[in-house]
Design a protein around this motif. Structure first.
Motif, PDB file in Angstrom:
ATOM      1  N   ASP A 157      -5.346   2.994  16.984  1.00 56.66           N
ATOM      2  CA  ASP A 157      -5.833   2.302  17.543  1.00 56.66           C
ATOM      3  C   ASP A 157      -6.406   2.248  15.701  1.00 56.66           C
ATOM      4  OD1 ASP A 157      -5.323   0.451  19.227  1.00 56.66           O
ATOM      5  OD2 ASP A 157      -6.724   1.528  20.437  1.00 56.66           O
ATOM      6  N   LEU A 158      -7.627   3.805  15.338  1.00 53.55           N
ATOM      7  CA  LEU A 158      -8.322   4.292  14.539  1.00 53.55           C
ATOM      8  C   LEU A 158      -7.157   4.486  13.205  1.00 53.55           C
ATOM      9  CD1 LEU A 158      -9.378   7.695  16.129  1.00 53.55           C
ATOM     10  CD2 LEU A 158     -10.442   5.493  15.529  1.00 53.55           C
ATOM     11  N   ASP A 161      -7.582   0.415  11.836  1.00 51.53           N
ATOM     12  CA  ASP A 161      -8.571   0.283  11.855  1.00 51.53           C
ATOM     13  C   ASP A 161      -8.996   0.841   9.897  1.00 51.53           C
ATOM     14  OD1 ASP A 161     -12.073  -1.047  11.996  1.00 51.53           O
ATOM     15  OD2 ASP A 161     -12.199   1.093  11.152  1.00 51.53           O
ATOM     16  N   ARG A 164      -6.284  -0.934   7.293  1.00 45.21           N
ATOM     17  CA  ARG A 164      -5.978  -2.853   8.182  1.00 45.21           C
ATOM     18  C   ARG A 164      -5.413  -3.504   8.247  1.00 45.21           C
ATOM     19  NH1 ARG A 164     -10.082  -4.919   2.452  1.00 45.21           N
ATOM     20  NH2 ARG A 164     -12.071  -4.122   3.788  1.00 45.21           N
ATOM     21  N   SER A 166      -2.434  -5.457  10.704  1.00 34.53           N
ATOM     22  CA  SER A 166      -2.262  -6.112  11.631  1.00 34.53           C
ATOM     23  C   SER A 166      -0.999  -6.446  11.801  1.00 34.53           C
ATOM     24  CB  SER A 166      -2.704  -7.444  11.198  1.00 34.53           C
ATOM     25  OG  SER A 166      -2.245  -8.428   9.886  1.00 34.53           O
ATOM     26  N   ARG A 278     -10.061   5.319   3.474  1.00 31.04           N
ATOM     27  CA  ARG A 278      -9.723   3.425   3.823  1.00 31.04           C
ATOM     28  C   ARG A 278      -8.653   3.150   2.950  1.00 31.04           C
ATOM     29  NH1 ARG A 278     -12.730   2.499   8.226  1.00 31.04           N
ATOM     30  NH2 ARG A 278     -11.799   0.717   7.497  1.00 31.04           N
TER      31      ARG A 278
END
Length: 459
Positions: A157-158, A161, A164, A166, A278
């Protein structure tokens, strides 16, 4: 908590939900096959699966996770004595597959892709073990690491995020399915997010283009030398490297060929992926990024004091957070510490970004009372266009204590003096190799780690 929603009917049906070795299964067929496997192994103590990448392997692995039975992936290239040790130590009571070589005495359950089931399997408790993975074996015998469903869900989950990630993504990877990066991040990550999954043959010289491409540093180095394949990756959304530091020279060549700066991620079998940048953050050359939310790190020097965040001071990295393992199968240190000392040497910069230097022990050369970090020398060597692979160790020297010795896989025409001078242009005199050995390949463990102890013994 549902670990893999795609196996609970939460994903849109796709004709090619999972593709391995050229074969594909639709979402509906995947769920039916996986459930049929889960029906046959439910209640087992632990289930072993050969890690050779096939559709049967993937279905078997997912069947174990779906049934709530700890999955024990076996490295295909491991020596028979090592495979038997893993089977005995992990407590595996069933082997999923057809052709396991050696005397093992485990009942074998074939994986038949023609079988389907619609039975219901309740979701196991979050704290139960999902997988038992074995460490790389670079510094000693591999250890069995127990990883819970909760830790896997938290990590994925981290990462979703941060990257990005999906259900519209197509994950393409060639990373081993018996390692945390390939199994947990690649396969289980795709099933948790709901994206399509494609596994490449490890000898592939090209492949389908997805939106996310996962590879090991050695694989990225190979891709960077294959100009047509590298250029085709410009269509991807994100390139990710993990499991070891990515040489800056390889990262720069990939950027020039693909217009993407690969995202580096750091983790161990015990921590899963704990640090990364990120998808929208700027690249810091050589850095693996910052800790994921909820993950804490500390970098301690030889006196167990925190090193300054100056990007230069080196210490041992420890990790604490929700992605940590539950313990080793043979007992001993567990995540309840709460800190796990990784054994990796790192620096931390003022912005919190970390850089991995190498392993404590064999990655440190003690010369004239100084510590020379092998990772820094290897990074300099790999920046030379004629070097394809390199490993640096300390070997005995009658006055220095240890000398910097390099083992290099290089293009024809490279000379020892050329490489020594090349290192000298980037690092101090103490980092310059005193001996350079040219080899056809570097010795690696069955799990892909360079076996530096063999290089030290070779002198």
């Amino acid at each position: 908590m549902t670990l893999l929603p795609a196996l609970r009917g939460a994903a849109a049906d796709r004709a090619d939900a999972v593709t391995v070795a050229g074969g594909a299964l639709s979402s509906e067929d995947l769920v039916g096959c996986v459930t049929a496997v889960a029906d046959r192994i439910r209640g087992a103590v632990a289930v072993a699966v050969d890690g050779t990448p096939t559709l049967e392997t993937v279905v078997g692995m997912l069947g174990a996770v779906h049934a709530g039975v700890p999955l024990v992936p076996l490295p295909p290239d491991a020596r028979e004595c090592e495979r038997i040790r893993i089977l005995r130590q992990s407590g595996a009571t069933v082997f999923l597959g057809r052709n396991l070589a050696g005397a093992h005495r485990l009942p074998m359950v074939p994986v038949d892709l023609r079988q389907r089931s619609s039975a219901h399997h309740p979701e196991p408790a979050p704290g139960t073990d999902a997988v038992i993975l074995y460490t790389g074996g670079a510094g000693g015998p591999p250890r069995g690491v127990r990883i819970s469903r909760r830790a896997i869900a938290a990590d994925l989950d981290l990462l979703a995020d941060a990257w990005r990630w999906s259900r519209d993504d197509v994950v393409v990877q060639g990373t081993p399915l018996f390692r945390a990066y390939g199994l947990v991040v690649g396969l289980l990550g795709a099933l948790r997010v709901g994206s399509r999954f494609v596994h490449l043959d490890r000898k592939a010289v090209g492949g389908p283009i997805g939106t996310m491409y996962l590879a090991l540093p050695a694989q990225w180095a190979q891709i960077a030398l294959n100009r047509p394949w590298a250029r085709s990756l410009s269509a991807a959304r994100i390139l990710i490297s993990a499991d070891a530091p990515l040489a800056p020279a390889v990262a720069e060549r990939l950027r020039l060929l693909t217009s993407h700066s690969p995202i580096q991620a750091y983790g161990t079998t015990e921590t899963l992926i704990a640090l990364t940048r990120r998808a929208d953050d700027p690249t810091v050359a050589g850095a693996v990024g910052t800790p994921l939310p909820g993950v804490r790190t500390r970098v301690l020097d030889r006196e167990a004091r925190p090193v300054p965040a100056d990007g230069e001071s080196v210490g041992e990295l420890s990790v604490c957070g929700p992605t940590l393992f539950s313990g080793y199968v043979e007992g001993g240190q567990s995540a309840a510490g709460p800190w796990h000392a990784t054994g990796d040497l790192a620096t931390v910069a003022a912005d919190g970004s970390h850089r991995i230097i190498g392993r404590r022990g064999l990655d440190v050369v003690r010369s004239q009372g100084r510590w020379v970090y092998a990772g820094q020398v290897e990074e300099a060597l790999l920046s030379h266009p004629g070097v394809r692979d390199a490993a640096v160790v300390g070997t005995p020297h009658h006055t220095l204590g240890e000398q910097v010795t390099a083992y290099v896989v290089a293009e024809t025409g490279a000379t020892a003096q050329t490489l020594i001078d090349h290192v000298g242009r980037y690092l101090s005199a103490s980092h310059r190799p005193r001996r350079v050995h040219f080899v056809d390949e570097l010795p690696r463990s069955a799990l892909g780690r360079i076996r530096k102890s063999l290089l030290v013994a070779a002198g």
